[in-house]
Design an enzyme around this catalytic site. Structure first.
Site, PDB file in Angstrom:
ATOM      1  N   CYS A  35       3.286  -2.571  -0.380  1.00  0.00           N
ATOM      2  CA  CYS A  35       4.331  -1.882   0.394  1.00  0.00           C
ATOM      3  C   CYS A  35       3.756  -0.762   1.256  1.00  0.00           C
ATOM      4  CB  CYS A  35       5.401  -1.334  -0.537  1.00  0.00           C
ATOM      5  SG  CYS A  35       6.123  -2.602  -1.584  1.00  0.00           S
ATOM      6  N   HIS A  38      14.002  -2.161   3.282  1.00  0.00           N
ATOM      7  CA  HIS A  38      12.588  -2.155   2.906  1.00  0.00           C
ATOM      8  C   HIS A  38      11.916  -3.490   3.231  1.00  0.00           C
ATOM      9  CE1 HIS A  38       8.931  -1.213   0.950  1.00  0.00           C
ATOM     10  NE2 HIS A  38       9.217  -1.582  -0.275  1.00  0.00           N
TER      11      HIS A  38
END
Lengths: 67, 377
Positions: free
Chosen positions: B88, B324
């Site tokens: 991420c 996200h």
């Protein structure tokens, strides 16, 4: 060995769907690395509980309360 | 380290974050890049290198060799084009490398883009792909999904410091309220504390409202050693073990603390100098850990501190509400901090936004990038 942390998993990966909800454990050993595994089906454990390895299934440690 | 040149963010471009069935990875990335170039007032011939942050494009979409695949479609041919993968924190890591290259004078002007196309896969497959950011053998096989990993962190934080379910829920309520005012956010939905507390359990104590979204989206920035309205005051990247079991204290993110300390030293600032921050709230507990490791409050006090909201954290809505798309998140945070400092966060502008911080996390803390931005020329 004692339970260092735990969670009850309700949203499992597809291959473990039949086991849900299952309890995942991070277990501290007195003289070794922490172990990640699951609680034997039907038991619930808490942080601080003394545990023992019940079995190893498909490479996964299954823990039970050490009474 | 001694950096010879000041670096400025001279252009930002984003797509909205959301679930876009008709959009593919490349079209999202190209839109963000072209918006950033337009914002910078330059064409492709003014760019000397292209950095792409992307976690799992090949797994999600079947397409590999993504950096030149995107760059070519954006008109950026004939220059180095490289993909960075750090879970991420992929585009945070891409930004860090790009910033180093410009600061050291290797290039004058480069583009950094982050992109992920996730909603083309069913939820179970998304979870399987995301689990590849952990230790697959040690964590994936027992069934430690990322929500489960952060749930164990939350449980231990509650045990050691008295953090409560209400503290977690307040983070979700605040980020949902913030995202509701951000036109680029994936989920513009205000929730109550009662809703957050009564959410569907995912991995106890975390509910659906404690988890960030599965999103499609892209963000891009143009950075340059030319003068600009927003300066990069510091950028630091560090690492830690991938597996949770290998961390000495799972309530602590040493990579975030280390990156933050390096960044503060580089910028000659302290946490008290930061006006606002965009932090990596992949789960609500991650925001609580972040504010502790960034030095905004003492270790263990992140729960009550977050409930009190003494400074703006995730005014964009954060990963929880803004969305996200994992490979896009790091650059999107930097783009959002830049917009705030410029005074262009229309609808979600803070009254004081001179110095902002972006904190991007990979996995359960194996990669951390902290960037501090401030008003430039």
């Amino acid at each position: 060995m004692t339970v260092y942390s735990e969670t009850l998993v309700w949203s499992p990966p597809a291959e473990l769907a039949a086991l849900a909800p299952y309890q995942l454990l991070l277990v501290a050993q007195p003289d070794g690395p922490r172990l990640l595994g699951r609680t034997v089906p039907g038991e619930r454990l808490e942080i601080g509980d003394n545990v023992a390895i019940d079995s190893v299934v498909d490479g996964v440690h299954l823990f039970r309360k050490n009474s | 380290m001694n950096y010879m040149k000041e670096v400025a963010v001279v252009g930002v471009g984003k797509t909205p974050f959301g679930a876009f069935a008709a959009r593919d990875l490349r079209s999202l990335a190209v839109e963000a890049v072209q918006n950033a170039l337009s914002d910078a007032g330059i064409g492709p011939d003014g760019v000397q290198a292209f950095y792409l942050g992307n976690f799992a494009g090949p797994s999600f979409t079947g397409q590999s060799h993504l950096a030149p695949y995107v760059a070519g479609a954006a008109g950026l041919t004939g220059i180095p084009a490289t993909r960075y993968e750090a879970a991420c924190a992929s585009s945070g890591a891409a930004f860090h490398s790009a910033w180093q290259a410009v600061a050291h004078g290797v290039y004058e002007t480069v583009v950094v883009c982050g992109v992920e196309k996730m909603t083309c896969q069913p939820t179970a497959r998304v979870a399987q792909i995301l689990a590849m950011a952990g230790d697959v053998a040690a964590e994936g096989i027992p069934g430690a999904t990322f929500p489960a990993i952060f749930a164990m962190i939350a449980r231990r934080h509650m045990h050691q410091y008295g953090t409560t379910r209400e503290h977690l829920a307040h983070v979700a309520v605040k980020n949902h309220a913030n995202g509701a005012t951000n036109p680029y956010a994936h989920l513009k939905k205000i929730i109550t504390l009662e809703q957050a507390l009564a959410g569907k359990p995912i991995a106890e104590p975390l509910t659906l409202y404690d988890c960030s979204l599965v999103s499609d989206g892209a963000a891009a920035v143009v950075i340059s050693s030319r003068a600009g309205a927003v300066k990069v005051l510091a950028c630091a990247q560090t690492s830690d073990h991938v597996a949770l079991a290998d961390k000495a204290d799972i309530t602590h993110l040493p990579s975030v603390q280390s990156a933050a300390r390096q960044a503060y030293a580089m910028a000659r600032l302290t946490p008290k100098d930061i006006d606002f921050a965009e932090v990596h709230d992949c789960f609500t507990i991650a925001e609580i850990l972040a504010v502790e490791e960034l030095g905004f409050c003492k270790k263990g006090e992140g729960g009550p501190w977050s409930q009190a909201q003494p400074m703006p954290i995730n005014r964009s809505g954060g990963l929880k509400s803004k969305g996200h798309p994992v490979g896009a998140t790091g650059v999107a945070q930097i783009a959002d901090v830049t917009l705030q400092i410029r005074g262009q966060a229309t609808g979600w502008q803070l009254t004081k936004a001179d110095i902002g911080l972006a904190q991007n996390l990979g996995g359960s803390g194996a990669t951390s990038v902290v960037t501090i931005l401030g008003k430039g020329n």
